[in-house]
Scaffold this motif. Structure first.
Motif, PDB file in Angstrom:
ATOM      1  N   ALA A  47       0.836  -1.208   0.000  1.00  0.00           N
ATOM      2  CA  ALA A  47       0.000   0.000   0.000  1.00  0.00           C
ATOM      3  C   ALA A  47       0.868   1.254   0.000  1.00  0.00           C
ATOM      4  O   ALA A  47       0.573   2.228  -0.693  1.00  0.00           O
ATOM      5  N   ARG A  48       1.945   1.207   0.741  1.00  0.00           N
ATOM      6  CA  ARG A  48       2.840   2.366   0.775  1.00  0.00           C
ATOM      7  C   ARG A  48       3.628   2.499  -0.524  1.00  0.00           C
ATOM      8  O   ARG A  48       3.897   3.611  -0.980  1.00  0.00           O
ATOM      9  N   MET A  49       4.006   1.399  -1.101  1.00  0.00           N
ATOM     10  CA  MET A  49       4.746   1.450  -2.369  1.00  0.00           C
ATOM     11  C   MET A  49       3.851   1.936  -3.508  1.00  0.00           C
ATOM     12  O   MET A  49       4.282   2.703  -4.359  1.00  0.00           O
ATOM     13  N   LEU A  50       2.615   1.479  -3.529  1.00  0.00           N
ATOM     14  CA  LEU A  50       1.722   1.743  -4.651  1.00  0.00           C
ATOM     15  C   LEU A  50       0.798   2.929  -4.432  1.00  0.00           C
ATOM     16  O   LEU A  50       0.285   3.502  -5.395  1.00  0.00           O
ATOM     17  N   GLY A  51       0.522   3.264  -3.164  1.00  0.00           N
ATOM     18  CA  GLY A  51      -0.420   4.343  -2.890  1.00  0.00           C
ATOM     19  C   GLY A  51      -1.845   3.967  -3.243  1.00  0.00           C
ATOM     20  O   GLY A  51      -2.677   4.842  -3.464  1.00  0.00           O
ATOM     21  N   ARG A 108      12.412   4.776  -1.804  1.00  0.00           N
ATOM     22  CA  ARG A 108      11.106   4.587  -1.175  1.00  0.00           C
ATOM     23  C   ARG A 108      11.001   3.181  -0.592  1.00  0.00           C
ATOM     24  O   ARG A 108      10.584   2.992   0.553  1.00  0.00           O
ATOM     25  N   GLN A 109      11.425   2.197  -1.368  1.00  0.00           N
ATOM     26  CA  GLN A 109      11.365   0.810  -0.914  1.00  0.00           C
ATOM     27  C   GLN A 109      12.215   0.623   0.344  1.00  0.00           C
ATOM     28  O   GLN A 109      11.763   0.021   1.329  1.00  0.00           O
ATOM     29  N   ALA A 110      13.443   1.134   0.351  1.00  0.00           N
ATOM     30  CA  ALA A 110      14.337   0.984   1.507  1.00  0.00           C
ATOM     31  C   ALA A 110      13.776   1.683   2.738  1.00  0.00           C
ATOM     32  O   ALA A 110      13.793   1.125   3.841  1.00  0.00           O
ATOM     33  N   VAL A 111      13.255   2.897   2.571  1.00  0.00           N
ATOM     34  CA  VAL A 111      12.707   3.651   3.701  1.00  0.00           C
ATOM     35  C   VAL A 111      11.490   2.940   4.283  1.00  0.00           C
ATOM     36  O   VAL A 111      11.358   2.796   5.501  1.00  0.00           O
ATOM     37  N   ILE A 112      10.604   2.462   3.428  1.00  0.00           N
ATOM     38  CA  ILE A 112       9.399   1.774   3.912  1.00  0.00           C
ATOM     39  C   ILE A 112       9.782   0.504   4.671  1.00  0.00           C
ATOM     40  O   ILE A 112       9.295   0.259   5.777  1.00  0.00           O
ATOM     41  N   LEU A 113      10.663  -0.293   4.087  1.00  0.00           N
ATOM     42  CA  LEU A 113      11.044  -1.550   4.733  1.00  0.00           C
ATOM     43  C   LEU A 113      11.762  -1.303   6.064  1.00  0.00           C
ATOM     44  O   LEU A 113      11.520  -2.019   7.042  1.00  0.00           O
ATOM     45  N   ARG A 114      12.621  -0.284   6.120  1.00  0.00           N
ATOM     46  CA  ARG A 114      13.397  -0.044   7.336  1.00  0.00           C
ATOM     47  C   ARG A 114      12.582   0.672   8.409  1.00  0.00           C
ATOM     48  O   ARG A 114      12.485   0.229   9.542  1.00  0.00           O
ATOM     49  N   LEU A 120       9.220   1.902   8.327  1.00  0.00           N
ATOM     50  CA  LEU A 120       7.787   1.666   8.521  1.00  0.00           C
ATOM     51  C   LEU A 120       7.481   0.200   8.789  1.00  0.00           C
ATOM     52  O   LEU A 120       6.537  -0.110   9.508  1.00  0.00           O
ATOM     53  N   GLU A 121       8.275  -0.703   8.229  1.00  0.00           N
ATOM     54  CA  GLU A 121       8.082  -2.128   8.479  1.00  0.00           C
ATOM     55  C   GLU A 121       9.043  -2.676   9.531  1.00  0.00           C
ATOM     56  O   GLU A 121       8.870  -3.791   9.998  1.00  0.00           O
ATOM     57  N   GLY A 122      10.083  -1.930   9.875  1.00  0.00           N
ATOM     58  CA  GLY A 122      10.987  -2.324  10.948  1.00  0.00           C
ATOM     59  C   GLY A 122      11.942  -3.461  10.620  1.00  0.00           C
ATOM     60  O   GLY A 122      12.447  -4.117  11.521  1.00  0.00           O
ATOM     61  N   LEU A 123      12.209  -3.693   9.348  1.00  0.00           N
ATOM     62  CA  LEU A 123      13.134  -4.758   8.979  1.00  0.00           C
ATOM     63  C   LEU A 123      14.575  -4.292   9.193  1.00  0.00           C
ATOM     64  O   LEU A 123      14.872  -3.104   9.144  1.00  0.00           O
ATOM     65  N   SER A 124      15.455  -5.245   9.412  1.00  0.00           N
ATOM     66  CA  SER A 124      16.876  -4.928   9.588  1.00  0.00           C
ATOM     67  C   SER A 124      17.528  -4.701   8.227  1.00  0.00           C
ATOM     68  O   SER A 124      17.003  -5.131   7.192  1.00  0.00           O
ATOM     69  N   ASN A 125      18.678  -4.041   8.235  1.00  0.00           N
ATOM     70  CA  ASN A 125      19.394  -3.806   6.979  1.00  0.00           C
ATOM     71  C   ASN A 125      19.742  -5.105   6.253  1.00  0.00           C
ATOM     72  O   ASN A 125      19.584  -5.180   5.031  1.00  0.00           O
ATOM     73  N   PRO A 126      20.203  -6.165   6.949  1.00  0.00           N
ATOM     74  CA  PRO A 126      20.463  -7.419   6.236  1.00  0.00           C
ATOM     75  C   PRO A 126      19.195  -8.025   5.604  1.00  0.00           C
ATOM     76  O   PRO A 126      19.250  -8.575   4.510  1.00  0.00           O
ATOM     77  N   GLU A 127      18.059  -7.908   6.289  1.00  0.00           N
ATOM     78  CA  GLU A 127      16.809  -8.411   5.714  1.00  0.00           C
ATOM     79  C   GLU A 127      16.446  -7.617   4.461  1.00  0.00           C
ATOM     80  O   GLU A 127      16.040  -8.194   3.443  1.00  0.00           O
ATOM     81  N   ILE A 128      16.612  -6.305   4.540  1.00  0.00           N
ATOM     82  CA  ILE A 128      16.299  -5.453   3.392  1.00  0.00           C
ATOM     83  C   ILE A 128      17.248  -5.760   2.238  1.00  0.00           C
ATOM     84  O   ILE A 128      16.833  -5.820   1.081  1.00  0.00           O
ATOM     85  N   ALA A 129      18.510  -5.975   2.555  1.00  0.00           N
ATOM     86  CA  ALA A 129      19.497  -6.307   1.522  1.00  0.00           C
ATOM     87  C   ALA A 129      19.086  -7.582   0.790  1.00  0.00           C
ATOM     88  O   ALA A 129      19.194  -7.661  -0.447  1.00  0.00           O
ATOM     89  N   ALA A 130      18.605  -8.578   1.527  1.00  0.00           N
ATOM     90  CA  ALA A 130      18.159  -9.828   0.898  1.00  0.00           C
ATOM     91  C   ALA A 130      16.933  -9.591   0.019  1.00  0.00           C
ATOM     92  O   ALA A 130      16.822 -10.176  -1.061  1.00  0.00           O
ATOM     93  N   ALA A 153      24.606  -0.631   0.555  1.00  0.00           N
ATOM     94  CA  ALA A 153      23.682  -0.002  -0.386  1.00  0.00           C
ATOM     95  C   ALA A 153      22.360   0.320   0.297  1.00  0.00           C
ATOM     96  O   ALA A 153      21.767   1.375   0.049  1.00  0.00           O
ATOM     97  N   VAL A 154      21.894  -0.586   1.176  1.00  0.00           N
ATOM     98  CA  VAL A 154      20.663  -0.334   1.928  1.00  0.00           C
ATOM     99  C   VAL A 154      20.845   0.902   2.796  1.00  0.00           C
ATOM    100  O   VAL A 154      19.977   1.786   2.847  1.00  0.00           O
ATOM    101  N   GLU A 155      21.976   0.974   3.504  1.00  0.00           N
ATOM    102  CA  GLU A 155      22.235   2.133   4.363  1.00  0.00           C
ATOM    103  C   GLU A 155      22.243   3.423   3.547  1.00  0.00           C
ATOM    104  O   GLU A 155      21.682   4.433   3.963  1.00  0.00           O
ATOM    105  N   SER A 156      22.868   3.385   2.389  1.00  0.00           N
ATOM    106  CA  SER A 156      22.933   4.559   1.525  1.00  0.00           C
ATOM    107  C   SER A 156      21.543   4.943   1.016  1.00  0.00           C
ATOM    108  O   SER A 156      21.158   6.122   1.061  1.00  0.00           O
ATOM    109  N   LEU A 157      20.786   3.961   0.517  1.00  0.00           N
ATOM    110  CA  LEU A 157      19.436   4.243   0.024  1.00  0.00           C
ATOM    111  C   LEU A 157      18.540   4.799   1.123  1.00  0.00           C
ATOM    112  O   LEU A 157      17.781   5.743   0.897  1.00  0.00           O
ATOM    113  N   THR A 158      18.636   4.216   2.315  1.00  0.00           N
ATOM    114  CA  THR A 158      17.816   4.670   3.433  1.00  0.00           C
ATOM    115  C   THR A 158      18.199   6.091   3.841  1.00  0.00           C
ATOM    116  O   THR A 158      17.326   6.933   4.058  1.00  0.00           O
ATOM    117  N   ALA A 159      19.493   6.368   3.942  1.00  0.00           N
ATOM    118  CA  ALA A 159      19.953   7.705   4.341  1.00  0.00           C
ATOM    119  C   ALA A 159      19.527   8.751   3.309  1.00  0.00           C
ATOM    120  O   ALA A 159      19.019   9.824   3.675  1.00  0.00           O
TER     121      ALA A 159
END
Length: 193
Positions: free
Chosen positions: A43-47, A138-144, A146-156, A164-170
Motif C-alpha cells: 500500500a505504501r509502495m503503490l499508494g 522509497r522501498q528501503a525507507v518503507i522496509l526499514r 515503517l516495516e521495521g526490517l533490519s538492513n540485512p533483511e532489506i538487503a536480501a 547499499a541499503v544504508e545509503s538508500l535509506t539515508a
C-alpha cells in the motif's frame, strides 16, 4: 516495530514446510503473520489499497505454490515474500507510469475530529512525500522505518549489499526531510524542533 529475529524466521520456515505436508493451520498462522506486513508495504509502495490487496494475494499464492519445493536457502520466508511483493509493486509502478497517479483515501481512526484531520493530513503528506522518492529509496525507507526490517533483511529483499541499503535509506530520509520541511506549520509541528 522491532526487526524479526532468527527464531521467528526459523519458525516461519517450519510453518511453510508444515503447510507443504498438508497442515492448513500452519498456513493460516503464516498468513496471519506475513500478509498484513505485505499489505502495508505494498500500500505504501503503490499508494493504492486495492492494488496492494492484489499484490498481497498474489504474493501469498506464490508462497503456497513454492511450499512443496521450499528448501532452507538462508532466505527466510518473510524476506522471500517481501522480495516477491517488491517485484510485483515495481511491475505495477512501471505499467502505470504512463497514466495519472492518484492518492487513495486514507481511513479515519477513532480519535476526535481535529486529531483525525491532523493524522490524515500528516499521513497524506508522508504518502505524497514517499511517492516523490525514487523507487529504490522509497522501498528501503518503507522496509526499514515503517516495516521495521533490519538492513540485512532489506538487503536480501532488494538483492543489494547492506551498505547499499544504508545509503538508500539515508538518501531517502534526507529527501523526505527536504520534501516535508516547508510544511511543518500546516502539519502541526510549528512548536517542535
Amino acid at each position: 516495530m522491532v526487526p524479526r529475529d532468527m527464531d521467528a524466521a526459523s519458525e516461519d520456515a517450519d510453518l511453510l514446510m508444515q503447510f507443504a505436508q498438508g497442515d492448513r493451520q500452519a498456513a493460516q498462522i503464516l498468513t496471519d503473520r506475513l500478509a498484513p506486513r505485505i499489505l502495508r508495504f505494498a500500500a505504501r509502495m503503490l499508494g493504492d489499497r486495492t492494488e496492494a490487496e492484489d499484490v498481497t494475494q498474489d504474493t501469498m499464492l506464490r508462497l503456497w505454490r513454492i511450499a512443496p519445493d521450499w528448501q532452507d536457502t538462508g532466505i527466510p520466508p518473510a524476506a522471500w515474500v517481501f522480495r516477491v511483493a517488491a517485484n510485483l509493486c515495481t511491475d505495477r509502478l512501471r505499467r502505470r507510469r504512463s497514466g495519472p497517479s492518484e492518492m487513495p483515501d486514507l481511513p479515519d481512526g477513532t480519535p476526535g475530529a481535529d486529531t483525525r484531520m491532523m493524522q490524515t493530513t500528516r499521513a497524506a503528506a508522508l504518502e505524497t512525500a514517499l511517492a516523490a522518492l525514487p523507487e529504490r529509496q522509497r522501498q528501503a525507507v518503507i522496509l526499514r522505518h515503517l516495516e521495521g526490517l533490519s538492513n540485512p533483511e532489506i538487503a536480501a529483499i532488494m538483492l543489494v549489499g547492506t551498505e547499499a541499503v544504508e545509503s538508500l535509506t539515508a538518501r531517502g530520509k534526507r529527501n523526505l526531510a527536504a520534501l516535508l520541511s516547508g510544511h511543518k506549520e500546516r502539519l502541526g509541528y510549528e512548536d517542535e524542533h
